[in-house]
Design a protein around this motif. Sequence first.
Motif, PDB file in Angstrom:
ATOM      1  N   UNK A  19       0.951  -1.314   0.006  1.00 17.18           N
ATOM      2  CA  UNK A  19       0.277   0.233  -0.012  1.00 17.18           C
ATOM      3  C   UNK A  19       0.976   1.381   0.106  1.00 17.18           C
ATOM      4  N   UNK A  20       0.823   2.218  -1.082  1.00 21.33           N
ATOM      5  CA  UNK A  20       1.680   3.180  -1.114  1.00 21.33           C
ATOM      6  C   UNK A  20       1.009   4.614  -1.020  1.00 21.33           C
ATOM      7  N   UNK A  21       1.732   5.592  -0.900  1.00 21.11           N
ATOM      8  CA  UNK A  21       1.120   6.979  -0.770  1.00 21.11           C
ATOM      9  C   UNK A  21       0.064   6.925   0.388  1.00 21.11           C
ATOM     10  N   UNK A  22       0.292   6.832   1.412  1.00 18.72           N
ATOM     11  CA  UNK A  22      -0.661   6.754   2.491  1.00 18.72           C
ATOM     12  C   UNK A  22      -0.591   8.075   3.371  1.00 18.72           C
ATOM     13  N   UNK A  23      -1.441   8.573   3.567  1.00 22.44           N
ATOM     14  CA  UNK A  23      -1.724   9.672   4.638  1.00 22.44           C
ATOM     15  C   UNK A  23      -1.754   9.157   6.041  1.00 22.44           C
ATOM     16  N   UNK A  24      -0.590   9.044   6.770  1.00 23.38           N
ATOM     17  CA  UNK A  24      -0.603   8.684   8.294  1.00 23.38           C
ATOM     18  C   UNK A  24      -0.505   9.528   9.167  1.00 23.38           C
ATOM     19  N   UNK A  25      -0.583  10.999   8.762  1.00 27.78           N
ATOM     20  CA  UNK A  25      -0.466  12.217   9.762  1.00 27.78           C
ATOM     21  C   UNK A  25      -1.510  12.138  10.984  1.00 27.78           C
ATOM     22  N   UNK A  26      -2.799  12.122  10.500  1.00 25.88           N
ATOM     23  CA  UNK A  26      -3.739  12.298  11.640  1.00 25.88           C
ATOM     24  C   UNK A  26      -3.707  10.891  12.530  1.00 25.88           C
ATOM     25  N   UNK A  27      -3.409   9.783  11.833  1.00 26.59           N
ATOM     26  CA  UNK A  27      -3.555   8.268  12.743  1.00 26.59           C
ATOM     27  C   UNK A  27      -2.212   8.521  13.621  1.00 26.59           C
ATOM     28  N   UNK A  28      -1.279   8.924  13.044  1.00 28.42           N
ATOM     29  CA  UNK A  28      -0.064   8.872  13.762  1.00 28.42           C
ATOM     30  C   UNK A  28      -0.079   9.848  15.019  1.00 28.42           C
ATOM     31  N   UNK A  29      -0.643  11.067  14.709  1.00 29.50           N
ATOM     32  CA  UNK A  29      -0.864  11.922  16.079  1.00 29.50           C
ATOM     33  C   UNK A  29      -1.528  11.363  16.967  1.00 29.50           C
ATOM     34  N   UNK A  30      -2.524  10.808  16.829  1.00 32.45           N
ATOM     35  CA  UNK A  30      -3.715  10.210  17.547  1.00 32.45           C
ATOM     36  C   UNK A  30      -2.898   9.070  18.396  1.00 32.45           C
ATOM     37  N   UNK A  31      -2.125   8.227  17.676  1.00 35.63           N
ATOM     38  CA  UNK A  31      -1.525   7.064  18.240  1.00 35.63           C
ATOM     39  C   UNK A  31      -0.631   7.573  19.488  1.00 35.63           C
ATOM     40  N   UNK A  32       0.215   8.730  18.896  1.00 38.76           N
ATOM     41  CA  UNK A  32       1.286   9.227  19.775  1.00 38.76           C
ATOM     42  C   UNK A  32       0.599   9.769  21.040  1.00 38.76           C
ATOM     43  N   UNK A  33      -0.449  10.319  20.735  1.00 37.47           N
ATOM     44  CA  UNK A  33      -1.145  10.841  22.286  1.00 37.47           C
ATOM     45  C   UNK A  33      -1.905  10.050  23.000  1.00 37.47           C
ATOM     46  N   UNK A  34      -2.223   8.733  22.567  1.00 34.89           N
ATOM     47  CA  UNK A  34      -2.863   7.712  23.522  1.00 34.89           C
ATOM     48  C   UNK A  34      -2.062   6.697  23.736  1.00 34.89           C
ATOM     49  N   UNK A  35      -0.991   6.563  22.834  1.00 34.73           N
ATOM     50  CA  UNK A  35      -0.152   5.405  23.214  1.00 34.73           C
ATOM     51  C   UNK A  35      -0.567   4.211  22.667  1.00 34.73           C
ATOM     52  N   UNK A  36      -1.506   3.975  21.611  1.00 35.99           N
ATOM     53  CA  UNK A  36      -2.116   2.932  21.294  1.00 35.99           C
ATOM     54  C   UNK A  36      -1.968   2.934  19.736  1.00 35.99           C
ATOM     55  N   UNK A  37      -0.915   2.047  19.544  1.00 32.86           N
ATOM     56  CA  UNK A  37      -0.547   1.943  17.896  1.00 32.86           C
ATOM     57  C   UNK A  37      -0.952   0.852  17.246  1.00 32.86           C
ATOM     58  N   UNK A  38      -2.004   0.172  17.597  1.00 37.09           N
ATOM     59  CA  UNK A  38      -2.557  -0.667  16.604  1.00 37.09           C
ATOM     60  C   UNK A  38      -4.080  -0.405  16.629  1.00 37.09           C
ATOM     61  N   UNK A  39      -5.005  -1.052  15.648  1.00 38.99           N
ATOM     62  CA  UNK A  39      -6.105  -0.641  15.272  1.00 38.99           C
ATOM     63  C   UNK A  39      -6.576  -1.528  14.303  1.00 38.99           C
ATOM     64  N   UNK A  40      -7.931  -1.596  14.170  1.00 34.55           N
ATOM     65  CA  UNK A  40      -8.614  -2.278  13.223  1.00 34.55           C
ATOM     66  C   UNK A  40      -8.477  -1.404  11.882  1.00 34.55           C
TER      67      UNK A  40
END
Lengths: 303, 303, 303, 303
Positions: free
Chosen positions: A260-281
């Motif tokens: 999977x290429x050219x993903x936009x991971x910005x909002x997800x990464x910020x949320x994961x950093x905030x709550x410390x949970x780096x896995x998801x459905x």
Amino acid sequence: MVDYKALGAELSNWGRWGSDDQVGTLNLVRPEHIVAAAAQVRSGKVFQLSIPVGKDGPQMGLGGRVNPVHLMSMAPTDFEPHGMQVADDWIIMPLQSGTQWDALAHVGYDDKLYNGYDAREVGSRTGAQQLAVDAYSDRIVGRGVLLDIARLRGVPWLEPGTAITPADLEEAERAQGVTVAEGDFLLVRTGWRVRLLEQGRDGWMSSEPGLGIDCARWLHTRGVAAVGSDNWAIEVIPSETGDMLPLHCVLIRDMGMPLAEILDLEALAADCAADGVWSFLFVAPPLNISNAVGSPVTPIAVK
Amino acid sequence: MVDYKALGAELSNWGRWGSDDQVGTLNLVRPEHIVAAAAQVRSGKVFQLSIPVGKDGPQMGLGGRVNPVHLMSMAPTDFEPHGMQVADDWIIMPLQSGTQWDALAHVGYDDKLYNGYDAREVGSRTGAQQLAVDAYSDRIVGRGVLLDIARLRGVPWLEPGTAITPADLEEAERAQGVTVAEGDFLLVRTGWRVRLLEQGRDGWMSSEPGLGIDCARWLHTRGVAAVGSDNWAIEVIPSETGDMLPLHCVLIRDMGMPLAEILDLEALAADCAADGVWSFLFVAPPLNISNAVGSPVTPIAVK
Amino acid sequence: MVDYKALGAELSNWGRWGSDDQVGTLNLVRPEHIVAAAAQVRSGKVFQLSIPVGKDGPQMGLGGRVNPVHLMSMAPTDFEPHGMQVADDWIIMPLQSGTQWDALAHVGYDDKLYNGYDAREVGSRTGAQQLAVDAYSDRIVGRGVLLDIARLRGVPWLEPGTAITPADLEEAERAQGVTVAEGDFLLVRTGWRVRLLEQGRDGWMSSEPGLGIDCARWLHTRGVAAVGSDNWAIEVIPSETGDMLPLHCVLIRDMGMPLAEILDLEALAADCAADGVWSFLFVAPPLNISNAVGSPVTPIAVK
Amino acid sequence: MVDYKALGAELSNWGRWGSDDQVGTLNLVRPEHIVAAAAQVRSGKVFQLSIPVGKDGPQMGLGGRVNPVHLMSMAPTDFEPHGMQVADDWIIMPLQSGTQWDALAHVGYDDKLYNGYDAREVGSRTGAQQLAVDAYSDRIVGRGVLLDIARLRGVPWLEPGTAITPADLEEAERAQGVTVAEGDFLLVRTGWRVRLLEQGRDGWMSSEPGLGIDCARWLHTRGVAAVGSDNWAIEVIPSETGDMLPLHCVLIRDMGMPLAEILDLEALAADCAADGVWSFLFVAPPLNISNAVGSPVTPIAVK
């Protein structure tokens, strides 16, 4: 210097799931993984991981790819206003021009594709008669894990030409408190999306940070189902081996792993950093296009 | 005879979620609905609800829509075999030619779109400047409920021209043991997909069974987030009112409800009938196409 | 400062050839002009005046125009070699992306097109219902005259922003020994094609040398049937009036004169300079595209 | 039964005009032919021989060809009315969907194209690297001769499956008082255009009247430059030999003769019948498309 063909032979999954298998490492996702991934949804937050599809995309015309063309075929003002007024539209696009899946038919070498299929199974007239993208239109559901290498290094983006190593991936696992397991969808953040937003598309495809060739064995050992990233080719460019996209060759053609290429991971990464949970459905089916070697996609992460 | 404009005025959601709202009834999906929908995943079974995208689709050229055209721009045999051999491809398609979402900009009347936007917000040059399909690329996650009216009536498909009524929907609820609740994504099976598979596309669009105009009030009362069906227009054709697609007008333009059309509900319905569970996690984001009035989609149901 | 609308009113041909006229100044070409043009063919030399159609064209994506996309749908190697092996292909292109005709429906102002047609005659759903390019698919045959202003000035190309004046045109007539007459197709060489070949497309469309606004009256007085040039818009950019493309407005909308743009006049001009004969038989029909506002063309000059 | 490969070997022009020749029998047109053709222009009447390009064309989707799709990218009403209002548009089309030229790269067999070029010179990635249609964008000017076989037989159209023979062609020559000579462009009227207009596209491509296989030798002997017809494949279908399009194979691949298909010869034929003059100046350049194997065209006949 790594010989990618030797590495491919070592990591080959040909025949592992039958001589007629079409989906490669996606076989590693089992129903219990899906149940577990759904069970960890806590907040109901939804993240979509696609960049906008349209004329402002990253394509410069390299490799014959251009940005999607969107045209109207009807507009409301074409109609008498008292009855229904309809708008209709078309898209014309290279299937791999934006956020997208590489199908297993996308790359081969030595006239062979994944699982030993002949390269001639893909032609102008028929498209891909084997390993087309629609083979996994119901297979991209499971646990996603994000490893944020740019954040690990404290930079907005990794420098172009930076090869991410297995050691980097493991350092991120430790730092983030998450472990990549069999059947996971692994997303790797390099920050290259930020580079695109801040500096535009000039030069964005001529080089990039990304996975190094040694990651192939790591992905194989961990049993990753598929890998995605925020750059355009997953892997570091220029490559460490001097070859063109050697990791594509090993992952897609030898291991049978979609990219999977050219993903936009910005909002997800910020949320994961905030709550410390780096896995998801993670739910990211390609379009159900017959005989296609790639597909645009709107990947969804649910936490 | 129902006056659809009067009905639209009665059921109007204009301004309900703010004067600049872009997503209408999708606002009804709250995070707790998403958490609950994920929590009911039990078996890890995945169903994809899209028909194949390609030249064998249902379009006859009516309304200017044709079936998708898939062309290769590179094939592996174009390359010297010892290095990487690449396949690449293009799609050219009306965005509403197969399994698809209608965006809120798709339909209006009296020169107005949902929420009071001027119909001139959609033009050849710009596409949809308001209410485009990308507005909800992260909003189609929640609980799906399937009501199988063809199965209720014991027929492979409802006859064309059959108007499904609120009473039919409620009878299906009782028969299936499921209740449509606020924020749900409602899928209605008419069997029209079976008609397409068994008898081909000739005549498939000239008439169809589908929701009758009275269902608008029922969908409003229940707080449905969006509705989809296995026919091409959700609603019965010819319409009960003598108008062209009056339910489109009320649902999209007045209520702000996106429609999912040409779904393949066959495997999902069979599974639901077998286990008696008619609700599931539903994830069906459109492509993130800027300014578009529709989008192909691969809807996913997870049980 | 010239007011282009006042000039347009002065030079208007609305109604001159009937209230339903579709071809404007092409009415000025009479059969005897065609006979005379054919009669001057002496050497049998043929010049084609189109730049190549394909991905290397001049478009940068400005105005939504991109370069033509050419894709194969069949290649000989897709077929068993002992029987017929077929190649087939597609083109996807903005109709005005290369050497092309502007139809009379291409430009208007004040909600009116040539001959008083309402601007609403052109819409997304129908294309151009009046003044489409196919109206003159049998009208572009006659005498062509080339005026070579770059050669007159002894430069490879005129500087961008250089406005060609009626005095320049008449000086070229005297220098070349040719006179533009009623019913002629006038081709004006600025050298801007050489600029494209030597310096590439960067900046090629941001400005250009070309006809100044005063040429409108001269073209009207001389009875020119249509005008073409080797730049992309016929007229000087930036314009002398501060308006966007004022000469387009006057020529197309008021006078009803089609424009031929992005011609390759190099070989023809060299031959004319060598033999001193600056007129020729000119045959340049657009494609017979229904409802189109432009068309690619391969213009032919025969001497 | 004629063996088309043996016939092709007999009539082969490979190497006749050099080992790198790209234009085949078009080499037979000499400048004096062009001068003579121009000299016979008497009345200034112009006939354009293209059917309309658009959605109402003859394609049914067979062979992957569909009718051209024309879409607007700008409409005048998209603009503020006091300044310039612009319309712009796109075409998406199989290059051989309507009135068109077959390039010499269009057909081969035994992995060889005209002049011995390898069939692999045509691929998805590059298009036709040899024998592309642009090679003759300046070569289709000369004398055209129309032989009207339908008129000769006194029928609106020949029955499908009717093979036109050399004897038919010579009988038409005698009846019409014209003789096909070296370098001529031969147009053959079967009336199949009338069939399309009167009975529509259903069945129009499943069979047709057209040239029989024996015409190949006649065309070779006479030195015809190129041949066109009002049917879709020049030749009779089903073929006399049981092969698929054997005349295509001999004419294009062995003799190097381009074919013009789906012509509208109606107005021209009526005029020729009225004045008894069956030859004319013929100008029909393809679009200058790089690497293309076919091209739409607006053929022009001037009398």
